[in-house]
Every structure is written in structure tokens, then in C-alpha cells.
Design a protein around this motif. Sequence first.
Motif, PDB file in Angstrom:
ATOM      1  N   ALA A 121       0.817  -0.891   0.109  1.00  0.00           N
ATOM      2  CA  ALA A 121      -0.163  -0.219  -0.154  1.00  0.00           C
ATOM      3  C   ALA A 121       0.896   1.046  -0.161  1.00  0.00           C
ATOM      4  CB  ALA A 121      -0.729   0.331   1.650  1.00  0.00           C
ATOM      5  N   ILE A 122       2.329   1.525   0.841  1.00  0.00           N
ATOM      6  CA  ILE A 122       2.867   2.327   0.716  1.00  0.00           C
ATOM      7  C   ILE A 122       3.677   2.618  -0.837  1.00  0.00           C
ATOM      8  CG2 ILE A 122       4.851   2.912   1.531  1.00  0.00           C
ATOM      9  CD1 ILE A 122       4.022   1.549   4.207  1.00  0.00           C
ATOM     10  N   VAL A 123       3.776   1.348  -1.158  1.00  0.00           N
ATOM     11  CA  VAL A 123       4.501   2.065  -2.445  1.00  0.00           C
ATOM     12  C   VAL A 123       3.663   2.669  -3.884  1.00  0.00           C
ATOM     13  CG1 VAL A 123       5.085  -0.822  -3.309  1.00  0.00           C
ATOM     14  CG2 VAL A 123       6.318   1.080  -3.633  1.00  0.00           C
ATOM     15  N   VAL A 129      -1.126   6.201   2.793  1.00  0.00           N
ATOM     16  CA  VAL A 129      -2.141   5.229   2.535  1.00  0.00           C
ATOM     17  C   VAL A 129      -2.574   6.165   4.222  1.00  0.00           C
ATOM     18  CG1 VAL A 129      -0.473   3.849   2.862  1.00  0.00           C
ATOM     19  CG2 VAL A 129      -0.639   4.512   4.920  1.00  0.00           C
ATOM     20  N   GLY A 130      -3.868   5.520   4.027  1.00  0.00           N
ATOM     21  CA  GLY A 130      -5.150   6.589   4.816  1.00  0.00           C
ATOM     22  C   GLY A 130      -5.451   5.555   5.733  1.00  0.00           C
ATOM     23  N   GLU A 132      -7.857   4.100   7.454  1.00  0.00           N
ATOM     24  CA  GLU A 132      -8.086   2.650   7.230  1.00  0.00           C
ATOM     25  C   GLU A 132      -7.221   1.689   7.110  1.00  0.00           C
ATOM     26  OE1 GLU A 132      -8.382   4.330   3.307  1.00  0.00           O
ATOM     27  OE2 GLU A 132      -8.811   5.335   5.262  1.00  0.00           O
ATOM     28  N   VAL A 133      -6.195   2.097   6.310  1.00  0.00           N
ATOM     29  CA  VAL A 133      -5.080   1.482   6.029  1.00  0.00           C
ATOM     30  C   VAL A 133      -4.181   0.729   7.397  1.00  0.00           C
ATOM     31  CG1 VAL A 133      -3.206   0.672   4.664  1.00  0.00           C
ATOM     32  CG2 VAL A 133      -4.772   1.489   3.317  1.00  0.00           C
ATOM     33  N   LEU A 134      -3.929   1.928   8.330  1.00  0.00           N
ATOM     34  CA  LEU A 134      -3.452   1.965   9.514  1.00  0.00           C
ATOM     35  C   LEU A 134      -4.088   0.830  10.514  1.00  0.00           C
ATOM     36  CD1 LEU A 134      -1.740   5.220   9.134  1.00  0.00           C
ATOM     37  CD2 LEU A 134      -0.441   3.022   8.483  1.00  0.00           C
ATOM     38  N   ASP A 135      -4.859   1.444  10.352  1.00  0.00           N
ATOM     39  CA  ASP A 135      -5.998   1.169  11.356  1.00  0.00           C
ATOM     40  C   ASP A 135      -6.037  -0.807  11.509  1.00  0.00           C
ATOM     41  OD1 ASP A 135      -6.077   3.275  12.360  1.00  0.00           O
ATOM     42  OD2 ASP A 135      -8.247   3.300  11.702  1.00  0.00           O
ATOM     43  N   LYS A 136      -5.931  -1.257   9.873  1.00  0.00           N
ATOM     44  CA  LYS A 136      -6.393  -3.439   9.177  1.00  0.00           C
ATOM     45  C   LYS A 136      -4.652  -3.172   9.601  1.00  0.00           C
ATOM     46  CE  LYS A 136      -6.921  -6.019   5.839  1.00  0.00           C
ATOM     47  NZ  LYS A 136      -6.660  -6.777   6.500  1.00  0.00           N
ATOM     48  N   ALA A 137      -4.180  -2.578   9.035  1.00  0.00           N
ATOM     49  CA  ALA A 137      -2.256  -3.320   9.369  1.00  0.00           C
ATOM     50  C   ALA A 137      -1.789  -3.515  11.030  1.00  0.00           C
ATOM     51  CB  ALA A 137      -1.192  -2.225   9.085  1.00  0.00           C
TER      52      ALA A 137
END
Length: 179
Positions: A121-123, A129-130, A132-137
Motif C-alpha cells: 500500500a505504501i509503495v 495510505v489512509g 483505514e490501511v494503518l488501522d487494518k495493519a
Amino acid sequence: MPNLPLLDKTTAPGPAADLLAQAEKKLGRLPNSFRAMANSPALLQAYLGLSGALAGGTLPAGVRDQLALTVAQYNGCSYCLSAHSYLGEHVAKVSPDELERARHATSADPHTAAVLGLADAIVRTRGHVGAEVLDKARADGVTDSEIAEIVGQVALNVLTNYFNVLSDVDIDWPVVVTV
């Protein structure tokens, strides 16, 4: 033919010769990528420094190689796919199956899959990244320390991907190509 000359300990400018000797001693060989980086001692020193610092982090060597494969696949860097496939299998002892999965940002291990998914997601978003992506991680067990380290690993691998694609060095590992 490479777009930059490949230097060695005898042809590299001053500090780069010492850096190449150190790298060769540590790895037991001198990869073409390092030999091309030696055209700029500052670049080679920066790469070796960041790589060494991140090696002392929380992500194990095998996961770092898997992350490198995720990034290299996206960036179309056959040199890095080849190097990290070899190192992942023969040094970090990651299974060939897991190395293949890593090219597609997946893993049978849930934590590794979360790390690779975040790196991907970062690349792909160039860091945008939003939440929600960090929350999921985080929900998948990735710590804040690991999130910071993943950004560093992505940056390190983007550097080597871009450098190796631009310099067009000959692959001196068993060849793996992007698909």
C-alpha cells in the motif's frame, strides 16, 4: 551493458574502495549493484548505513527479503527480485513458495501478510495510505515500531530498485524476472 561503470576495490574512488572492501568481507562477494553504487561513495555509504541500521530493527531478515520482493515486483526491478529471492531462500531460509507469494504481497503467515500488505500500500500510493490501511495493519498485529520500520524498508528498496533499473547492471544472482 550497464549505464554506469562497475568499480572494484582497486578502481573505486577513495572512500568507496574501503566501503566495497567492507561490503565484500561481510557478504563474501561484491554484487554488481554495489560496484555501480561505488561511483558515488556518498550513495554507497548511505545505502550500507541505512541497510545496516534497518537490519538491527524488529523485522527479521526473511521478512525484509519478502518485503523487498513485494517492492521490486511493483517497481519492475529484476535485479532486486533476483538478489532477494536468492538471499531469502539461501540466507534467511524462506521457502520458495513464500518468496513467490511475497512478490504479490501475500504470505501464509498472517503477520508477514500484514507487513507485506502495508508495504504494498505504501509503495503503490507513494506513502499516501489512509487511516483505514494503518488501522487494518494494527488490527492484524503490526506495531507502530514496525510501521515506521516498514516505511524505512520501502524507501531503501525503492532506492535500490530505481538505481538498479537506471544503471542496468548485469544480474549476478540466479535470474528472476518480473511478470
